[in-house]
Structures are given as C-alpha cells and as structure tokens.
Enzyme design. Structure first.
Site, short mmCIF file in Angstrom:
data_model
loop_
_atom_site.label_atom_id
_atom_site.label_comp_id
_atom_site.label_asym_id
_atom_site.label_seq_id
_atom_site.Cartn_x
_atom_site.Cartn_y
_atom_site.Cartn_z
N LYS A 8 2.64 -15.59 2.63
CA LYS A 8 2.58 -16.41 1.41
C LYS A 8 4.02 -16.74 1.06
O LYS A 8 4.54 -16.38 -0.01
CB LYS A 8 1.85 -15.62 0.31
CG LYS A 8 1.54 -16.42 -0.94
CD LYS A 8 0.39 -17.41 -0.78
CE LYS A 8 0.23 -18.22 -2.06
NZ LYS A 8 -0.84 -19.22 -1.96
N ASP A 17 -10.73 -7.67 7.91
CA ASP A 17 -12.10 -7.35 7.51
C ASP A 17 -12.94 -8.62 7.42
O ASP A 17 -14.10 -8.64 7.83
CB ASP A 17 -12.10 -6.58 6.18
CG ASP A 17 -11.80 -5.09 6.40
OD1 ASP A 17 -11.90 -4.65 7.56
OD2 ASP A 17 -11.46 -4.40 5.45
N ASP A 52 -5.29 -6.34 6.08
CA ASP A 52 -6.49 -5.61 5.65
C ASP A 52 -7.59 -6.63 5.29
O ASP A 52 -8.73 -6.54 5.78
CB ASP A 52 -6.14 -4.75 4.44
CG ASP A 52 -7.29 -3.85 4.01
OD1 ASP A 52 -8.24 -3.66 4.79
OD2 ASP A 52 -7.23 -3.33 2.87
N ASP A 57 -4.11 -17.62 1.70
CA ASP A 57 -5.29 -18.21 1.07
C ASP A 57 -5.92 -19.24 1.98
O ASP A 57 -7.15 -19.31 2.14
CB ASP A 57 -4.98 -18.76 -0.33
CG ASP A 57 -3.73 -19.63 -0.38
OD1 ASP A 57 -2.87 -19.50 0.51
OD2 ASP A 57 -3.63 -20.46 -1.30
N TYR A 82 0.82 -1.21 0.00
CA TYR A 82 0.00 0.00 0.00
C TYR A 82 0.86 1.26 0.00
O TYR A 82 0.41 2.33 -0.42
CB TYR A 82 -0.95 0.02 1.21
CG TYR A 82 -2.08 -0.98 1.16
CD1 TYR A 82 -2.29 -1.78 0.04
CD2 TYR A 82 -2.95 -1.13 2.23
CE1 TYR A 82 -3.33 -2.70 0.00
CE2 TYR A 82 -3.99 -2.05 2.19
CZ TYR A 82 -4.17 -2.82 1.08
OH TYR A 82 -5.21 -3.73 1.04
MG LIG Z 1 -10.09 -2.75 5.09
MG LIG Z 2 -4.72 -20.98 -3.09
#
Ligand SMILES: [Mg+2]
Ligand SMILES: [Mg+2]
Lengths: 354, 354
Positions: free
Chosen positions: B189, B249, B245, B221, B142
C-alpha cells in the site's frame, strides 16, 4: 420540505452521471412535494484548471452551508501521468473529507437477481447478498505517524485508535443495523492487535445500548474468505480504516458491476454521497457511463435527509429499471439506453410509482 | 541420498494425514533410491498432555538436527474452550517458527481442472489459476510494539520493517519466480504506508539481480479484488505479514478445497512443511480426512531438499489421483476412498509412474 444540495460533479464522467442523479432528485421533489435547490461548484482536475486548487475555498464553503453534498468523480489522466504535478485532483476529495469531518465511509453491496450472472461468484454463493460496510475513514495506520530512519533502511507506520473514534462510528453502524436485519459484524484481528482489542471492547460495550442487534466478530483474514464463500451472511459490517479499505474493495466486485455501487461519507455535521467508480475519462461525453451508482448515491442522500419513503421509492425505481433491462451497455452490451436515457427512465418510473 | 525428517504429527487428524505423506515419501525413497529416516516427536495439545509443554525441548532439538520438518496440525477443543488455560497448543507452532528462524511462509494455490466446479468462483474466472504466495512471517504489525494507555482508551500497534527483513524473503520469491512463469507481484500500500514504500524500494533494487523476472506492483485493496476477478494473472506474490495473512487466506478458498492446500515455512537454515487445514478434531480417527494437503506438503519438502524430479513425480501422482477421483468424501461425497486408501493409491501411482 426545502433542502440545499451542493453538487460537485468533478471530472470525467462525473458531470454526466451526477446530472442523472439530480434529474431523479427533482422527480422526487415533484412527486413528494419537496424543494431541492442544487448549487454547483468545481472540484478535482477541473477546479485545478480553473483556479489552481483542487478544492477552492468557495466549493468548501458551499459544502459547509448545504444539507448534503452530491459528488461525482475525480481524476484526470493529465495529472495521473505527471508525477511532478504539485497538486493532484485527488487531494480535493481528501481535503474535503477532512474539512467536513467525514469519519465514516458507508458502502452498500447488493446482488441484483437479474444481474446475478455477472458476478464472478457462482449464483448460489452470491444469491441474497445484501450488506453495508461501515469503514472508519480518518484514523488507523493510514493516518498514523510514519518514520524512515536517516539511512533509509528501517521504516514504520503507527496504527492508533482512541475510544472516541470507535464510539462515534459504532453508534452509526448499530443504528443502521437496527433498521436492517439486526446483525452487526465487527471485523478485526483481536488475537494479534492491541487496536483491535480496543475496538472489540468499545463495540461490545456500545452493543449494550442496542440489545435488538446481534453482534459477532470475525478476524479480517477469515472475513476475506467469508466474503467469497458466503457473502449473504453479512448485514452490517463495521471495521477500522485499512481492513475496511481491503474488505470493501473485495466486496465491491462480488456483485458483478462496480457501476451500481454507491457510497456515503458521513460525520457529525456533514455528509457526502458519491458513486464508488472513478472518473473513467475514456467514457467521458460518450453517453455510455452507468448513472445508477450516482442515482443510488442520491437514494442514500435521501435517507440521510430523513426522507425514507422518498429513498425507498427511488430505490424501487432503480430496481425496476434493472429488472426491465433499462441499463447502459456495460450491463447489457446490446442496450440502446445511454446515460441520459437510463436517467430519464428511472426519473419517470419514480414519478409513476412514487 | 540420505535425509533425516523430523515428523511432528500433532493433534486431531494431524497423525492420520501425516502418515500418508510419510507413506508417499517412502515410496519416493524406494523408487528413486533415497533413504529417508523419519523421527517422530510430540507438539501441540498432545505434547501438553505428555509433558506440559506444547513444544518440548526434545522436539525442538530434533527439528534443529533434521533436514526438514514434516508437520501435521495443532489444536484441541479442550484447550480452545478454556480461556484460562495457561498454555495453548498453538504456542507450540509459534515458538517452533521463531526458534527455527522461519521468516517466510509459502502457499501455493492451484485450480485442479477436475475440481473446478467446487470453486466458489465461476469456472471461467478460476480456470488456469496457479500461483504461490510468499508471505513475510516474523515482522510487521503483528510483532511490532503494542501500547494501551493507562485509562485503556487509546491503543496502538507499530508496523516496522527493515531492509534486511525484506531482502531475505525477496530473494526467495525471485528465485521461485525464476523457476516458474517469471512474474513477481509485490502487494503493498505504497501510496499510504512508509513500510510499503521501503518494500517497494528494496524489492525494486533486488529485481535488478533477476532480470528475467517481470516485477509488478499491486495495492492490497486492489489485490483483494483481483484475487476474485482474475486470479490466473498471478505467478509469484510477495508481501508483508498482515497483507499476506489476508490475501493468502482469501486465495485459499478460491480453489474450492482447503483440503488440498500445502504450505512451507522457511528460513536460512530450517524448513517446515504442513497442510494449511487445521486439526479438525471432529474427523479424528474416522479415516475421512483428506491427506492430499499433507502429501503436497511432502512435495514441497522434496523440492526444498533439491529433489526436483522426485517432487514432480509425487505431484503428478497426486494430479492423477484427483483426475481419477481417488479422493476422500470431502471432494466426492460417494467416494469409497478413505484417508489411508488415498495415501496407498498415491504411493502406488508414484511407484508406477515415478
Ligand atoms: Mg490467517
Ligand atoms: Mg480502496
């Protein structure tokens, strides 16, 4: 019509479930008067065992010279638990995707009414869910430049996308939406990321060629919430590689059984169809693996070949089987149906109703 | 003890809910013999209206010279719907985080037994859920370099992390885990990203200083799935900015009410406490906004000041109020309790039980 299908059963339960998909495709061939030729080749751990290569040249050649690839599963514990293994089964699939130019991963998610109590979501939330995710598969941060400074104290990953990479998958997704409920949701983070803004710009431009499709946008963090709060709002989801990885895996569990989920990976010339479940080595040879994900991959394969009625007939046969509780023990613990029996019954249902 | 609290009520329902948090902190002060001084300053849309600046210099100075910041909410439709607005309310919070050096966002998620039927998840899935997410807030993709080529056809975003950025938040998370159920899950990841591998290396090294905390790893994931399948497995989650983030959420909706969720943003010197819900302008002045998220932010503020017993007492008062159905209409449609009444009752419960 005549079609040549490359069959790559792979490892673990791959061969067992793939055999049921072939059985169903053969029933489709008989019922609808098509001739499917199936040619098998090794991939993954079994290919390493046989040739030292997880994707032997002959396997790749076969795939390139076929109308579609029916893929089983890949992976074997003897390689997973050996970090020093010079080649890994998974490399076979990664190389195959690359060599075949498969840049789109397609994953349908559907809530089957008779299985609604298996969902981790409350019935009223999951009811009516039926969407398909189009995930970009060969670009973005997973494939961008990676850096680590000499001291090993600063690392970076680059997320990069070009207009052309976005355009080709966007057209696929809009075409799919046009044949469905005519809604396309682009998942991005355009309030923060430059790549997301490019996705939004390109997809908005392409949407002009598909005026019958309603386009909307969702930030990825909000999408992660909506997938739980109200998954039935989605029709076709389009997104970049990493967001697609996260959102499609999140989406894969809301239906309640990963054993029902099929997928396709497509490009300009080739297409590969596979269940999303893995090789599940513990179940190998026990005749308990759920073959439905592989059979639904065959449904996607039929659609890809332009055989719409045939695809719909096989899809209906699966729906009837599930409704009649003709399912493996993972969906119905007392079930007397094994992998083979479910395959037999679905092939028969297809022949009767097709 | 004496504490100076900067109060930034902000926009929409911000002032109403913040008033209840102050009421509860005053009750804590009386009960436990502390002296809280509250000094108010404008931020967000109201600050733009008054001064033209969403974060006036005097507001920032006040925050820097206080022991903690109690924040309401930010945002007003008159700015949201005007894309040409030169300044936006949200810039006030972003600048404040930056100026105060708040690099960690902390979000607790807890399933309240009496509200379990409000969860979008089945009761057996959500039961017992009680975790806290530590999200890195000032680094990663970000904030990395953004590029767009001249033709506007290729875009990129850079995700970058340094050892030092990881270390400081990791220590915070391990300390939190040590005071909780002693489990820390790093979400990354690492099979694909260089930055994730750096996170894993640095966090693993730091874990040696916290031998009583069990460290495990989860790919993002998979984490997105586990949040739905089995959220009670988590204790403390540590992750980088973008994964945080998405996951925080996703985690915010599984409990069933966003009106109950508090958060803290902390750095080396300063700390800010705020409900995660927004300014909800439609509810402004109607005495229906749920003040519990703001009151639970005050609980986190007390913890931050080292007032553990006080924090626990206020937390218990909230739990009792929820159990007794002393809640606003969002949680109980027939409720006769408004924002002020819930604040009064919780302050009173604190005084009785504290
Ligand atoms: Mg958010
Ligand atoms: Mg995957």
């Amino acid at each position: 019509m005549k079609f040549k299908i490359a069959v790559l059963p792979g490892d673990g339960i791959g061969p067992e479930v793939t055999a049921q998909a072939i059985k169903c495709l053969e029933a489709v061939g008989e019922t609808f008067n098509h001739q499917f030729t199936f040619e098998e080749a090794p991939v993954g751990a079994i290919a390493i065992d046989q040739t030292g290569d997880p994707l032997p040249e002959a396997t790749l050649e076969l795939c390139k010279n076929s109308d579609a690839v029916l893929f089983g599963a890949i992976g074997d514990p003897k390689y997973d638990n050996d970090p020093s293994a010079p080649v890994r089964p998974e490399q076979g699939l990664l190389k195959l995707r690359k060599e075949l130019g498969l840049y789109t991963n397609i994953r349908p998610v559907k809530a089957f009414p008779s299985l609604i109590d298996r969902s981790p979501l409350r019935p009223e939330r999951i009811k009516g869910t039926d969407f398909t995710i189009y995930r970009e598969l060969t670009g973005g941060i997973y494939f961008g430049e990676k850096k680590l400074n000499k001291e090993g104290t600063v690392a970076s990953d680059l997320c990069e996308y070009s207009e052309a990479e976005i355009e080709r998958i966007a057209h696929q997704a809009f075409k799919a939406a046009r044949n469905r409920r005519k809604k396309l949701t682009l998942i991005d983070k355009a309030n923060v990321l430059e790549t997301s803004r490019l996705w939004r710009k390109v997809v908005t431009k392409i949407s002009e060629s598909y005026p019958e499709v309603a386009l909307d946008f969702l930030f990825v963090d909000n999408a992660a919430m909506q997938m739980i709060l109200n998954p039935s709002q989605f029709d076709v989801i389009l997104t970049e590689n990493m967001f697609g990885d996260i959102i499609s895996d999140e989406g894969s569990v809301i239906g309640g059984s990963i054993g029902l989920l099929a997928s396709a990976s497509t490009g300009d010339k080739h297409a590969l169809f596979e269940p999303i479940h893995g090789s599940f080595p513990q179940a190998k040879g026990l005749n308990i693996a759920n073959p439905i994900a592989s059979i639904l991959s065959a449904v996607m394969l039929l659609e890809h070949l332009g055989l719409k009625d045939e695809a719909m007939a096989l899809d209906c046969a699966v729906e009837i089987a599930i409704k009649k509780n003709i399912v493996t023990p993972d969906l119905q613990p007392e079930s007397k149906f094994g992998t083979t029996e479910v395959g037999d019954q679905i092939a028969e249902l297809l022949a009767i109703n097709g």
